[in-house]
Write an enzyme that holds these catalytic residues in place. Structure first.
Site, PDB file in Angstrom:
ATOM      1  N   ARG A  36      -9.482  56.892 -53.809  1.00  0.00           N
ATOM      2  CA  ARG A  36     -10.315  56.244 -52.793  1.00  0.00           C
ATOM      3  C   ARG A  36      -9.684  56.349 -51.398  1.00  0.00           C
ATOM      4  O   ARG A  36     -10.409  56.484 -50.407  1.00  0.00           O
ATOM      5  CB  ARG A  36     -10.576  54.791 -53.164  1.00  0.00           C
ATOM      6  CG  ARG A  36     -11.622  54.710 -54.265  1.00  0.00           C
ATOM      7  CD  ARG A  36     -11.970  53.310 -54.646  1.00  0.00           C
ATOM      8  NE  ARG A  36     -13.210  53.312 -55.424  1.00  0.00           N
ATOM      9  CZ  ARG A  36     -13.585  52.326 -56.236  1.00  0.00           C
ATOM     10  NH1 ARG A  36     -12.824  51.270 -56.383  1.00  0.00           N
ATOM     11  NH2 ARG A  36     -14.713  52.406 -56.890  1.00  0.00           N
ATOM     12  N   LYS A 198     -24.197  49.566 -71.469  1.00  0.00           N
ATOM     13  CA  LYS A 198     -25.116  48.440 -71.259  1.00  0.00           C
ATOM     14  C   LYS A 198     -26.519  48.860 -70.854  1.00  0.00           C
ATOM     15  O   LYS A 198     -26.754  49.331 -69.752  1.00  0.00           O
ATOM     16  CB  LYS A 198     -24.539  47.471 -70.221  1.00  0.00           C
ATOM     17  CG  LYS A 198     -23.521  46.523 -70.829  1.00  0.00           C
ATOM     18  CD  LYS A 198     -23.115  45.456 -69.857  1.00  0.00           C
ATOM     19  CE  LYS A 198     -24.067  44.254 -69.896  1.00  0.00           C
ATOM     20  NZ  LYS A 198     -23.728  43.286 -68.840  1.00  0.00           N
ATOM     21  N   GLY A 349     -18.578  54.798 -62.807  1.00  0.00           N
ATOM     22  CA  GLY A 349     -17.127  54.682 -62.832  1.00  0.00           C
ATOM     23  C   GLY A 349     -16.507  55.305 -64.075  1.00  0.00           C
ATOM     24  O   GLY A 349     -15.577  56.111 -63.982  1.00  0.00           O
ATOM     25  N   GLY A 372     -21.403  51.258 -58.898  1.00  0.00           N
ATOM     26  CA  GLY A 372     -22.550  50.373 -58.677  1.00  0.00           C
ATOM     27  C   GLY A 372     -23.491  50.903 -57.613  1.00  0.00           C
ATOM     28  O   GLY A 372     -24.709  50.877 -57.776  1.00  0.00           O
TER      29      GLY A 372
HETATM   30  P1  ADP Z   1     -20.333  54.177 -66.276  1.00  0.00           P
HETATM   31  O1  ADP Z   1     -19.179  53.365 -65.770  1.00  0.00           O
HETATM   32  O2  ADP Z   1     -20.079  55.642 -66.244  1.00  0.00           O
HETATM   33  O3  ADP Z   1     -21.607  53.798 -65.586  1.00  0.00           O
HETATM   34  P2  ADP Z   1     -20.724  52.377 -68.518  1.00  0.00           P
HETATM   35  O4  ADP Z   1     -19.848  51.386 -67.855  1.00  0.00           O
HETATM   36  O5  ADP Z   1     -22.163  52.069 -68.622  1.00  0.00           O
HETATM   37  O6  ADP Z   1     -20.542  53.833 -67.825  1.00  0.00           O
HETATM   38  O7  ADP Z   1     -20.246  52.637 -70.013  1.00  0.00           O
HETATM   39  C1  ADP Z   1     -18.966  53.140 -70.322  1.00  0.00           C
HETATM   40  C2  ADP Z   1     -18.511  52.622 -71.651  1.00  0.00           C
HETATM   41  O8  ADP Z   1     -19.477  52.864 -72.665  1.00  0.00           O
HETATM   42  C3  ADP Z   1     -17.254  53.289 -72.120  1.00  0.00           C
HETATM   43  O9  ADP Z   1     -16.209  52.355 -72.105  1.00  0.00           O
HETATM   44  C4  ADP Z   1     -17.585  53.758 -73.536  1.00  0.00           C
HETATM   45  O10 ADP Z   1     -16.548  53.500 -74.452  1.00  0.00           O
HETATM   46  C5  ADP Z   1     -18.806  52.938 -73.882  1.00  0.00           C
HETATM   47  N1  ADP Z   1     -19.628  53.567 -74.910  1.00  0.00           N
HETATM   48  C6  ADP Z   1     -20.155  54.793 -74.919  1.00  0.00           C
HETATM   49  N2  ADP Z   1     -20.807  55.049 -76.064  1.00  0.00           N
HETATM   50  C7  ADP Z   1     -20.712  53.934 -76.820  1.00  0.00           C
HETATM   51  C8  ADP Z   1     -21.171  53.569 -78.129  1.00  0.00           C
HETATM   52  N3  ADP Z   1     -21.888  54.409 -78.864  1.00  0.00           N
HETATM   53  N4  ADP Z   1     -20.871  52.323 -78.562  1.00  0.00           N
HETATM   54  C9  ADP Z   1     -20.147  51.481 -77.822  1.00  0.00           C
HETATM   55  N5  ADP Z   1     -19.682  51.759 -76.589  1.00  0.00           N
HETATM   56  C10 ADP Z   1     -19.953  52.981 -76.091  1.00  0.00           C
HETATM   57 MG    MG Z   2     -18.548  51.278 -66.175  1.00  0.00          MG
END
Ligand code: ADP
Ligand code: MG
Length: 392
Positions: A36, A198, A349, A372
């Site tokens: 960053r 999520k 992230g 975000g």
């Molecule tokens: P980003 O930060 O890229 O937007 P998220 O925060 O939504 O992504 O999700 C990332 C998390 O999702 C990771 O820690 C990963 O372990 C989890 N994840 C991915 N696939 C699964 C799954 N099938 N079951 C549970 N957790 C998962």
């Molecule tokens: Mg995340």
């Protein structure tokens, strides 16, 4: 209309307040990733070279208690920054008062004052007008370069900007150009890939991308709520029960635009040493959970990506942090990075971390610095820290 950028300002000899995103990860007080800070350097160096007096502001971590203040003191960033720029960096250990005012008054052109963590002030996150007015009184111009914070209307991101003549910095300009090119004006076919954990965080993104993309691939933990909506058995896989109805609605209206996993790497517990089997989608036995996309799904997603000219990716395909469940994310990463002549953007992230961890840092057109903020951009929401900046 295009927004004013730092190049549209006459900065020589002026006190320029620049909101940057120095919210760097740290462990035991040591910065573990300075990306960053590095990403903020083009704007900072431009301001220095053009003889501005540069006042840098950022938040660092969350502040609820006095203890949090000690843990999130901006002094570590001041030291790291001083090693990266060719000018004097003075650190103000306070967010208001004599020390800060003297530091600014004593600056020469081309020098930097870094202000203490903006969240030391309770008024920061409330966009307190008195605080914004005080901070604005320290400068002549404002530059918005904290992409990771533009989705928040805080005193340092929106308050100061609404008082002083303002412009975007190079990082925010680049983020908006790249995300805009991908989401709003994509070269087609445009494929979006949404994964991660999520559903509730990302359902709005799926909705907006269904309107804009040619295909929307759903993987990761997100996929099981959709599988459940199709009436399938998902065992103990991640489920957001209250989003099943919405998932069904999207499935009905999206038709074959929505691409879901056909098989899954399933585990008998959430651990790297779990027993593993591959299960067809919708047929996951009781007591088993899907933690990655399966081999047939990898093929399906690779086929779906074939020929894509624009790809936006947000959210890993599996629990990539554990080696047995990293294959899906690695395969998708590889497939995207090998697309000839495509614009490829990662926002999120954990997806960005996964891509970097798997060695793909240079293989994408753009890795967004704001999880975000990039999500809210992809949802089609207005980002207050950008909306406040004047048009050219
Ligand atoms: P980003 O930060 O890229 O937007 P998220 O925060 O939504 O992504 O999700 C990332 C998390 O999702 C990771 O820690 C990963 O372990 C989890 N994840 C991915 N696939 C699964 C799954 N099938 N079951 C549970 N957790 C998962
Ligand atoms: Mg995340």
């Amino acid at each position: 209309m295009a927004k004013r950028t730092v190049k549209d300002l006459d900065v020589a000899g002026k006190r320029v307040i620049c909101r940057v995103d120095f919210n760097v990860p740290r462990k035991d007080g040591v910065i573990t990733n300075d990306n960053r800070i590095v990403q903020a350097l083009p704007t900072i160096n431009y301001l220095i070279e053009n003889n501005a007096k540069v006042i840098l502001m950022s938040h660092l971590g969350k502040i609820k208690t006095e203890e949090d203040k000690a843990k999130n003191n901006m002094d570590v960033v001041a030291k790291a920054l001083a090693e990266k720029v060719n000018t004097k960096v003075v650190f103000s250990s306070v967010t208001r008062g004599e020390e800060l005012e003297n530091a600014v008054a004593n600056m020469k052109d081309g020098e930097i004052v870094l202000v203490q963590n903006t969240r030391y002030e309770p008024g920061e996150t409330k966009n307190d007008p008195e605080l914004a007015k005080y901070w604005a009184s320290l400068g002549d111009l404002f530059v918005e370069d904290a992409f990771g914070s533009v989705h928040r209307a805080h005193a340092s991101t929106v308050g100061i900007a609404s008082i002083l003549p303002n412009a975007l910095g190079f990082l925010v300009e680049k983020e908006v150009t790249m995300l805009g090119k991908a989401v709003d004006n994509p070269e087609r076919p445009f494929v979006a890939i949404i994964g991660g954990a999520k559903v509730s965080d990302k359902i709005a993104v799926v909705d907006n991308l269904l309107k804009k993309a040619d295909k929307v691939i759903i993987g990761g933990g997100m996929a099981y709520t959709f599988m459940k909506a199709m009436g399938g058995e998902i065992g103990t896989s991640l489920l957001e029960e209250d989003k099943v109805a919405l998932a069904k609605e999207y499935l009905d209206k999206a038709g074959d635009k929505l691409v879901l996993p056909v098989d899954n790497v399933c585990a008998d517990k959430f651990a790297a040493d779990a027993d593993i089997q591959v299960c067809e989608s919708g047929k996951i036995p009781e007591g088993w959970m899907g933690l990655d996309i399966g081999p047939k799904t990898i093929e399906l997603f690779e086929e779906t990506l074939q020929g894509a000219k624009t790809v936006v990716w947000n959210g890993p395909m599996g629990v990539f942090e554990m080696e047995p469940f990293a294959k899906g994310t690695l395969a998708v990463c590889t497939a995207i990075s090998e697309l000839p002549g495509a614009t490829t953007v990662i926002g999120g992230g954990d997806s960005a971390a996964a891509a970097i961890q798997l060695g793909f840092a240079d293989k994408f057109s753009h890795i967004s610095t704001g999880g975000g903020a990039s999500l809210e951009y992809m949802e089609g929401k207005e980002l207050p820290g950008i909306a406040v900046i004047s048009d050219k």
